[in-house]
Design a protein around this motif. Structure first.
Motif, short mmCIF file in Angstrom:
data_model
loop_
_atom_site.label_atom_id
_atom_site.label_comp_id
_atom_site.label_asym_id
_atom_site.label_seq_id
_atom_site.Cartn_x
_atom_site.Cartn_y
_atom_site.Cartn_z
N VAL A 223 136.58 -11.18 22.74
CA VAL A 223 135.27 -10.76 22.23
C VAL A 223 135.40 -10.40 20.75
O VAL A 223 134.62 -10.84 19.90
N GLU A 224 136.45 -9.64 20.45
CA GLU A 224 136.63 -9.18 19.06
C GLU A 224 136.91 -10.38 18.13
O GLU A 224 136.27 -10.52 17.08
N LYS A 225 137.83 -11.24 18.55
CA LYS A 225 138.21 -12.34 17.64
C LYS A 225 137.11 -13.40 17.55
O LYS A 225 136.94 -14.04 16.51
N SER A 226 136.35 -13.58 18.61
CA SER A 226 135.20 -14.49 18.51
C SER A 226 134.19 -13.90 17.53
O SER A 226 133.56 -14.62 16.76
N GLY A 227 134.07 -12.56 17.58
CA GLY A 227 133.18 -11.88 16.63
C GLY A 227 133.59 -12.17 15.19
O GLY A 227 132.74 -12.41 14.33
N HIS A 228 134.90 -12.18 14.94
CA HIS A 228 135.37 -12.50 13.58
C HIS A 228 134.98 -13.93 13.20
O HIS A 228 134.57 -14.19 12.07
N LEU A 229 135.13 -14.85 14.16
CA LEU A 229 134.77 -16.25 13.86
C LEU A 229 133.28 -16.36 13.53
O LEU A 229 132.88 -17.12 12.63
N LEU A 230 132.47 -15.59 14.25
CA LEU A 230 131.02 -15.61 13.97
C LEU A 230 130.75 -15.04 12.57
O LEU A 230 129.98 -15.61 11.80
#
Ligand code: FDA
Length: 300
Positions: A223-230
């Protein structure tokens, strides 16, 4: 999984059905469409959308899919007339993929056409690796006729990166998940770190092509790293949503909604709850306590 978790996972299928039913109640919105619609309304009121799943898979004859098609069409009609914020997820083996491919396609087309008339999106779930090619083929058939249909990729499968590149080039809407089916080493990553890396790679490829991505996980790191990609892509407004299963990580779900992220909850319902429950219970390392409590209540 540690040794204790593995031992518990091995015992789960031998548990009495009544115990499985009691423990898995939180993962399932009851046996009827009405109970699923009630759950949908409640989630909508908390700022979340829903995808409804009629439980079941792997039927023995094409005719067995008829009640499933009817339930999906009833669900579409009711969500529409009650103005609920929801769509549906379908499993092709539940519609006959393994017994009669043509009948399966006709069933899926009937559901998607109905959804299309109502402006409701349909997600084709991804099942075990024996069905991946056929599922992608049927999805592409449907998508050539209807725009509001999406697919799922499992980051555990080694092939998924190539599938993601192809689907990204086609502008498909893709849900990315780890994959719940146990698959052999030759075709699937076994290591949790590799599965996570693959997950993020798929999300990155799809976002990079401007595809709508459903980030389906309860894993804090993802969730956190996908957030960074977003964030790296300026927020990707309107081109992503987080997705979680009913009854799992409600804390994380609430936090993401509070932070303003779109959240869709996968809401399974129906009489065929046993196989789904077994998969969910085997997956959750903390089931030991739940099961022990349920067994004690049963004896008490
Ligand atoms: P992981 O399993 O590592 O879980 C992360 C954390 O979440 C755990 O540490 C635990 O705290 C919690 N958690 C996970 N499962 C739990 C449970 N059952 N009970 C309580 N807590 C739990 N798979 C597939 O093969 N095809 C598909 O089409 C789909 N579709 C799909 C839709 C949606 C909306 C979701 C969220 C998931 C799927 N899946 C799926 C399932 C997916 O592949 C995967 O098996 C689960 O999401 C678990 O993986 P996580 O990424 O959540 O990580």
């Amino acid at each position: 999984m540690n040794v204790l978790d593995s031992a518990i996972a091995a015992v789960v299928p031998r548990l009495p059905q009544s115990v499985v039913g009691r423990v898995s109640r939180k993962y399932i919105a009851g046996e009827t469409l009405d109970s699923a619609l009630d759950a949908t309304r409640a989630l909508n009121q908390c700022g979340m959308s829903v995808t409804l799943d009629v439980l079941g898979e792997n039927i023995d004859s094409a005719g067995q899919a008829d009640p499933t098609v009817k339930t999906y069409r009833d669900a579409l009609s009711e969500m529409d007339s009650r103005s609920l914020d929801g769509n549906i997820s379908i499993k092709l083996t539940h519609l006959g993929l393994r017994v009669d491919r043509a009948a399966c396609e006709a069933n899926a087309r009937a559901i998607v056409a109905d959804a299309h008339r109502r402006g409701i999106f349909v997600r084709v779930d991804m099942e075990d690796s024996g069905t991946t090619d056929a599922t992608l083929e049927v999805f592409r058939e449907l998508r050539s006729e209807f725009s509001g249909v999406g697919i799922v990729l499992q980051s555990a499968l080694r092939r998924s990166e190539a599938d993601a590149r192809a689907l990204a080039a086609e502008g498909a809407r893709v849900r990315v998940c780890k994959g719940i089916y146990r698959e052999p080493k030759a075709i699937a990553f076994q290591d949790a770190t590799e599965i996570r890396h693959s997950f993020l790679r798929l999300v990155d490829i799809l976002l990079g092509h401007g595809c709508h991505v459903a980030i389906a996980t309860h894993d804090d790191e993802l969730v956190e790293k996908s957030g960074h990609l977003l964030e790296e892509r300026g927020g990707c407004d309107g081109s992503y949503e987080y997705q979680m299963l009913l009854g799992v990580r409600e804390d994380l779900r609430r936090d993401l909604v509070a932070a303003g992220h779109p959240m869709r909850v996968y809401v399974p319902f129906g009489q065929d709850w046993y196989a789904y429950s077994i998969r969910r219970l085997k997956e959750n390392p903390r089931i030991a306590g739940h099961i022990a409590r349920a067994m004690l209540r049963r004896r008490g």
